[in-house]
Design a protein around this motif. Structure first.
Motif, PDB file in Angstrom:
ATOM      1  N   SER A 374     -39.333  86.309  11.224  1.00 21.17           N
ATOM      2  CA  SER A 374     -39.389  87.261  10.112  1.00 21.17           C
ATOM      3  C   SER A 374     -38.628  88.508  10.519  1.00 21.17           C
ATOM      4  N   PHE A 375     -38.095  89.216   9.534  1.00 18.48           N
ATOM      5  CA  PHE A 375     -37.260  90.392   9.814  1.00 18.48           C
ATOM      6  C   PHE A 375     -37.591  91.479   8.799  1.00 18.48           C
ATOM      7  N   ARG A 376     -37.768  92.707   9.308  1.00 14.10           N
ATOM      8  CA  ARG A 376     -38.024  93.817   8.380  1.00 14.10           C
ATOM      9  C   ARG A 376     -36.707  94.503   8.039  1.00 14.10           C
ATOM     10  N   PHE A 377     -36.309  94.359   6.793  1.00 13.44           N
ATOM     11  CA  PHE A 377     -35.133  95.064   6.294  1.00 13.44           C
ATOM     12  C   PHE A 377     -35.514  96.527   6.061  1.00 13.44           C
ATOM     13  N   HIS A 378     -34.652  97.427   6.464  1.00 15.73           N
ATOM     14  CA  HIS A 378     -34.951  98.845   6.224  1.00 15.73           C
ATOM     15  C   HIS A 378     -33.646  99.634   6.193  1.00 15.73           C
ATOM     16  N   ARG A 379     -33.727 100.818   5.650  1.00 20.39           N
ATOM     17  CA  ARG A 379     -32.536 101.636   5.443  1.00 20.39           C
ATOM     18  C   ARG A 379     -31.859 101.996   6.769  1.00 20.39           C
ATOM     19  N   GLY A 380     -32.654 102.228   7.806  1.00 19.91           N
ATOM     20  CA  GLY A 380     -32.072 102.570   9.101  1.00 19.91           C
ATOM     21  C   GLY A 380     -31.174 101.462   9.626  1.00 19.91           C
ATOM     22  N   TRP A 381     -31.632 100.218   9.486  1.00 20.79           N
ATOM     23  CA  TRP A 381     -30.814  99.078   9.916  1.00 20.79           C
ATOM     24  C   TRP A 381     -29.536  98.998   9.091  1.00 20.79           C
TER      25      TRP A 381
END
Length: 474
Positions: A374-381
């Motif tokens: 699983s992967f957390r998509f976020h604005r920083g990435w």
């Protein structure tokens, strides 16, 4: 409210004012820097002021200008957080609403398309639009058989406006480019121009939506409204309630965000395999979260409602298997095999020689979401990826300039990037690898290359309707 500005000279004047405004603010910014403010602070202020003016004009003009704004809006995650807030608010307005056309104009279009007695087809018709988009607006109504429906009415002159706006915007591509780091604006505008005729034809949209609705009729996770009636410039579909995805982005719980993200990833990966069509307009305004029907134990989960099938890519065999195969090879660290495959498919031009290991290093961060369970998509990435590609001093930027995106992959590439942008806006944790293994040809390690994936769908070939533009892959 005024009607859609139709005179080319009026629309061109409004759009032409944009780069002049940018130049004026740049001169203002230079003065601020001379006055002692840092380049970074001045740059952020300029970007914020530019965004506010840009999207104010795009929203007023609708047409191709607003279509461009909507396509650009999904990349706001790449902006520095300190200016993303005001920018995000302006973009959300574009995604969900625009100034409506007069009621008299709406009635004229309905009479022309459905006959003078058009009102008799409805039990009720709300003259106040429920939503507005780039080339049309939506009215809530009740069909003569009692079904709640959405009536999409195309703006008069929308075709002329689309062509004029996108032609004008293409001249400003270099000026507009810095708004979103790492995003090449010109190919985006070119590709939008090539889809104009198709998107203006609501008969084609009805055909695509009907196919999706039929194929996904029994799907427990995705809801596609049925087409009720169609004309070239009026489309009547079943009404769909639900929470707009833009609202989930701004106010949703972690559970809602994760569920929306998982369903969005599933729709991206599975839709083409199941229908032979790629839904190519993944901005938040086209999605809803709907409460699922309760199961026997009283539990229920959110479903994803999908609207607007005006822009699709026809891929009868599903996604090209080379995509899944190359991604799997990258994960496995097979630098030489990846490079050989990319060369064979035209991603590396014959006149250019690159180091396979460098190409692998360039691609690895991009496929992070598919490496983990699983992967957390976020604005920083998203900002990290944009900065990596956009910084002229970085090895990734220099290598990216030498890679080539074959025209037939352009729309697939844009849809993938746009979906990732929305996932980052959601901040969702997604099991992307699971969806790709189930639906993307060539990705599953134990997959027989001669057999399909998902629900027995055959492996696809090259996309059938290539675009003529080129874009650097990111």
């Amino acid at each position: 409210m005024s009607d859609l500005p139709r005179k080319a000279v009026t629309r061109t004047a409004k759009l032409a004012a944009l780069p002049l405004g940018f130049a004026g603010r740049s001169a203002w910014g230079l003065g601020k820097r001379i006055g002692g403010l840092s380049a970074e602070l001045v740059g952020h202020d300029l970007q914020q002021r530019t965004a506010e003016q840009l999207f104010k004009v795009l929203g007023e003009l609708k047409g191709g200008a607003m279509k461009f704004g909507q396509a650009l809006s999904v990349f706001e995650s790449a902006l520095p957080e300190e200016i993303a807030g005001p920018y995000r608010a302006t973009l959300t307005k574009l995604q969900e609403a625009a100034p409506p056309m007069p009621t008299s104009t709406v009635h004229e279009v309905l009479a022309e398309q459905m006959g003078e007695e058009w009102l008799e087809l409805f039990q009720e018709f709300d003259d106040q639009p429920a939503a507005a988009a780039s080339i049309g607006q939506v009215h809530h109504a009740v069909w003569h058989d009692g079904r709640e429906v959405a009536v999409k009415v195309q703006y008069p002159g929308a075709g002329e406006a689309l062509v004029s706006d996108l032609a004008q915007l293409s001249r400003f591509a270099r000026v507009l480019g810095p708004l979103i780091p790492g995003m090449d604006i010109k190919p985006l505008i070119t590709e939008l121009r090539e889809r104009v005729t198709e998107e203006l034809d609501y008969d084609l949209e009805a055909e695509a939506q009907s196919l999706y609705a039929e194929e996904l009729a029994d799907d427990p996770d995705v809801v596609i409204p049925d087409v009720v009636h169609q004309c070239p410039q009026v489309l009547v579909t079943e009404w769909m309630e639900g929470v707009p995805l833009a609202e989930v982005i701004s106010e949703g719980t972690e559970e809602e965000r994760d569920r929306a993200g998982q369903l969005l990833a599933r729709f991206l990966c599975s839709g083409t395999a199941r229908t032979g069509l790629l839904h190519a307009d993944p901005h938040p305004g086209n999605f809803r979260l709907l409460p699922a029907e309760e199961s026997g134990d009283g539990a229920g989960e959110w479903r994803l409602g999908v609207m607007d099938f005006g822009t699709v890519n026809r891929l009868p065999g599903g996604l090209p298997p080379v995509i899944g195969t190359a991604l799997r090879m990258v994960i496995d660290g097979e630098a030489d095999a990846v490079y050989e495959l990319l060369c064979a498919e035209g991603f590396v031009k014959e006149s250019i020689e690159l180091e396979p290991a460098a190409v692998l290093d360039y691609l690895v961060p991009v496929i992070e979401p598919a490496q983990a369970d699983s992967f957390r998509f976020h604005r920083g990435w998203m900002r990290e990826q944009a900065a990596r590609i956009a910084d002229p001093r970085s090895p990734a930027h220099q290598l990216g300039k030498q890679l080539n995106l074959p025209p037939s992959y352009l729309l697939i590439h844009r849809v993938t990037l746009s979906t990732i942008g929305v996932l980052c806006q959601l901040g969702a944790t997604v099991r992307m690898r699971e969806e790709m293994e189930a639906w993307v040809p060539g990705f599953a390690e134990d997959e027989d290359e001669d057999e399909g994936v998902g629900e027995g769908v055959g492996a696809g070939g090259s996309p059938e309707e290539p675009s003529s533009a080129a874009e650097t892959p990111a």
